[in-house]
Motif scaffolding. Structure first.
Motif, mmCIF file in Angstrom:
data_model
loop_
_atom_site.group_PDB
_atom_site.id
_atom_site.type_symbol
_atom_site.label_atom_id
_atom_site.label_comp_id
_atom_site.label_asym_id
_atom_site.label_seq_id
_atom_site.Cartn_x
_atom_site.Cartn_y
_atom_site.Cartn_z
ATOM 1 N N SER A 1 54.819 36.205 49.060
ATOM 2 C CA SER A 1 55.526 36.780 50.206
ATOM 3 C C SER A 1 56.913 37.195 49.740
ATOM 4 C CB SER A 1 55.626 35.767 51.355
ATOM 5 O OG SER A 1 56.609 34.798 51.078
ATOM 6 N N ALA A 2 57.737 37.646 50.689
ATOM 7 C CA ALA A 2 59.062 38.147 50.331
ATOM 8 C C ALA A 2 59.919 37.107 49.623
ATOM 9 C CB ALA A 2 59.778 38.644 51.582
ATOM 10 N N GLY A 3 59.745 35.822 49.926
ATOM 11 C CA GLY A 3 60.578 34.803 49.301
ATOM 12 C C GLY A 3 59.818 33.770 48.505
ATOM 13 N N VAL A 4 58.518 34.011 48.261
ATOM 14 C CA VAL A 4 57.688 33.006 47.595
ATOM 15 C C VAL A 4 56.872 33.641 46.470
ATOM 16 C CG1 VAL A 4 55.950 31.202 47.894
ATOM 17 C CG2 VAL A 4 57.483 31.774 49.789
ATOM 18 N N CYS A 5 57.007 33.086 45.259
ATOM 19 C CA CYS A 5 56.250 33.549 44.095
ATOM 20 C C CYS A 5 55.498 32.373 43.476
ATOM 21 C CB CYS A 5 57.187 34.157 43.050
ATOM 22 S SG CYS A 5 57.901 35.741 43.532
ATOM 23 N N GLY A 6 54.681 32.672 42.469
ATOM 24 C CA GLY A 6 53.979 31.635 41.739
ATOM 25 C C GLY A 6 54.011 31.929 40.252
ATOM 26 N N ASP A 7 54.176 30.895 39.419
ATOM 27 C CA ASP A 7 54.219 31.041 37.966
ATOM 28 C C ASP A 7 53.070 30.285 37.318
ATOM 29 O OD1 ASP A 7 56.480 32.561 38.090
ATOM 30 O OD2 ASP A 7 57.798 31.143 37.059
ATOM 31 N N VAL A 8 52.528 30.863 36.246
ATOM 32 C CA VAL A 8 51.495 30.184 35.469
ATOM 33 C C VAL A 8 51.532 30.732 34.045
ATOM 34 C CG1 VAL A 8 49.663 31.853 36.003
ATOM 35 C CG2 VAL A 8 49.054 29.490 35.432
ATOM 36 N N GLU A 9 51.159 29.898 33.074
ATOM 37 C CA GLU A 9 51.063 30.320 31.680
ATOM 38 C C GLU A 9 49.607 30.240 31.243
ATOM 39 O OE1 GLU A 9 52.183 27.909 28.069
ATOM 40 O OE2 GLU A 9 53.911 29.249 28.151
ATOM 41 N N LEU A 10 49.126 31.287 30.561
ATOM 42 C CA LEU A 10 47.721 31.380 30.176
ATOM 43 C C LEU A 10 47.588 31.723 28.696
ATOM 44 C CD1 LEU A 10 46.573 33.691 33.117
ATOM 45 C CD2 LEU A 10 46.302 31.207 33.016
ATOM 46 N N PRO A 11 46.470 31.310 28.068
ATOM 47 C CA PRO A 11 46.174 31.800 26.720
ATOM 48 C C PRO A 11 45.908 33.303 26.791
ATOM 49 C CG PRO A 11 44.853 29.862 27.266
ATOM 50 C CD PRO A 11 45.482 30.323 28.536
ATOM 51 N N GLY A 12 46.414 34.057 25.843
ATOM 52 C CA GLY A 12 46.252 35.503 25.873
ATOM 53 C C GLY A 12 44.815 35.981 25.998
ATOM 54 N N PRO A 13 43.847 35.371 25.276
ATOM 55 C CA PRO A 13 42.461 35.864 25.338
ATOM 56 C C PRO A 13 41.717 35.481 26.618
ATOM 57 C CG PRO A 13 42.924 34.732 23.252
ATOM 58 C CD PRO A 13 44.027 34.385 24.199
ATOM 59 N N LEU A 14 42.250 34.553 27.411
ATOM 60 C CA LEU A 14 41.535 34.093 28.598
ATOM 61 C C LEU A 14 41.303 35.248 29.568
ATOM 62 C CD1 LEU A 14 40.431 31.678 30.289
ATOM 63 C CD2 LEU A 14 42.690 31.594 31.368
ATOM 64 N N LYS A 15 40.059 35.399 30.021
ATOM 65 C CA LYS A 15 39.739 36.446 30.982
ATOM 66 C C LYS A 15 39.812 35.885 32.398
ATOM 67 C CE LYS A 15 36.939 39.390 27.991
ATOM 68 N NZ LYS A 15 35.663 40.132 27.846
ATOM 69 N N VAL A 16 40.458 36.635 33.268
ATOM 70 C CA VAL A 16 40.654 36.179 34.640
ATOM 71 C C VAL A 16 40.078 37.195 35.612
ATOM 72 C CG1 VAL A 16 42.739 34.923 34.014
ATOM 73 C CG2 VAL A 16 42.927 37.263 34.833
ATOM 74 N N LYS A 17 39.740 36.713 36.783
ATOM 75 C CA LYS A 17 39.203 37.568 37.837
ATOM 76 C C LYS A 17 40.334 38.414 38.405
ATOM 77 C CE LYS A 17 36.221 37.310 41.914
ATOM 78 N NZ LYS A 17 35.515 36.394 42.851
ATOM 79 N N THR A 18 40.155 39.718 38.407
ATOM 80 C CA THR A 18 41.245 40.601 38.808
ATOM 81 C C THR A 18 40.703 41.910 39.348
ATOM 82 O OG1 THR A 18 43.287 41.662 38.049
ATOM 83 C CG2 THR A 18 41.454 41.616 36.509
ATOM 84 N N SER A 19 41.588 42.660 39.978
ATOM 85 C CA SER A 19 41.266 43.997 40.467
ATOM 86 C C SER A 19 42.456 44.881 40.175
ATOM 87 C CB SER A 19 40.980 43.972 41.973
ATOM 88 O OG SER A 19 40.787 45.279 42.463
ATOM 89 N N ARG A 20 42.206 46.045 39.617
ATOM 90 C CA ARG A 20 43.302 46.928 39.230
ATOM 91 C C ARG A 20 43.997 47.562 40.421
ATOM 92 N NH1 ARG A 20 45.236 46.087 34.204
ATOM 93 N NH2 ARG A 20 43.601 46.101 32.650
ATOM 94 N N ARG A 21 43.258 47.841 41.477
ATOM 95 C CA ARG A 21 43.836 48.576 42.595
ATOM 96 C C ARG A 21 43.842 47.739 43.864
ATOM 97 N NH1 ARG A 21 41.373 54.713 42.145
ATOM 98 N NH2 ARG A 21 42.193 55.180 40.063
#
Length: 260
Positions: free
Chosen positions: A228-248
């Motif tokens: 939201s406007a005032g709330v973020c989230g941080d995480v660190e991942l291994p570079g090769p790890l594949k994650v569920k995502t959508s480009r658009r």
């Protein structure tokens, strides 16, 4: 110090918090929220300062919050406690009430307009207690997205959903949508997880959020996502790890309603 403030003539209600380092004579933290919602003023002052700060952050997300005035009041708090007139507040062992808060009341009145009603509670904690629970003392990734210039940002600890058919963390970029869950155990984080729909009956549940920033280094990728406007989230991942995502982003995504 933690307190409540209201400006009857403007129908404004607020919460404020100031954490002072008495030994060094400096302000450690100043937070404030101003709203047209009277429920904000119903917040109790006899709670732990960290829970009170969590309540303050939560109120920033409520309908009726005046974001501009909240930032102005926060700046006024910082200016007041950094001024020579605030020197008495840094005296160890001294208790304050009534007229002692006159400079603060005057400063808040200048922001909120007209006379204000100010309530304050003074708590004493050692620096160890403050460091033990403050968000900045929690472990952070060695490489993480750069912060924006906006003050008062709440950063949560999160996890992203892996997907063998997904996108490698190394290939993620700002604007991608990932499936993230909130695994932060702080009270404010649990409250926000429910608010965002990121917590079900069985625990954390992933929701689609936009990637705001990516930072790479040493085979690791630091992600910052925006809830939201005032709330973020941080995480660190291994570079090769594949994650569920959508480009658009899908049209009318829920997060657009929060961010605008």
């Amino acid at each position: 110090f933690k307190g409540r403030v209201r400006a009857p003539s403007e129908s404004l209600y607020g919460l404020w918090l100031a954490v002072l380092n008495l030994k060094e004579g400096r302000l450690l933290r100043a937070r404030a929220v101003v709203s047209y919602n009277p429920a904000v003023y119903a917040s109790e002052l006899d709670t732990h300062w960290f829970d009170f700060e969590g309540r303050l952050y939560a109120c920033r997300l409520w309908a009726g919050t005046a974001q501009g005035l909240s930032q102005e009041l926060e700046a006024s708090l910082s200016k007041t406690f950094d001024s020579p007139e605030a020197k008495p507040f840094y005296q160890e062992g001294k208790r304050f009430s009534g007229e002692a808060f006159a400079p603060l009341k005057s400063a808040m009145g200048g922001v909120l307009g007209g006379g204000v009603v100010l309530e304050a509670r003074q708590d004493v904690l050692d620096l160890g207690q403050f460091r033990e629970v403050r968000p900045s003392a929690l472990p952070r990734p060695r490489t993480r997205p750069k912060r924006g210039g906006r003050g008062g940002l709440l950063v949560l600890h999160i996890a992203v959903e892996p997907d063998p058919e997904g996108v490698a963390a190394d290939d993620l970029r700002a604007g991608d949508l990932v499936y993230a869950s909130i695994n932060d155990q702080r009270d404010i984080a649990q409250y926000l997880a429910k608010l965002f729909g990121a917590r079900g009956e069985s625990g954390p549940a992933p929701i689609v959020v936009p990637v705001e920033a990516v930072e790479r280094g040493e085979g690791r990728v630091g992600l910052r996502v925006r809830f939201s406007a005032g709330v973020c989230g941080d995480v660190e991942l291994p570079g090769p790890l594949k994650v569920k995502t959508s480009r658009r982003p899908a049209r009318g995504s829920w997060w657009k309603r929060f961010i605008g």
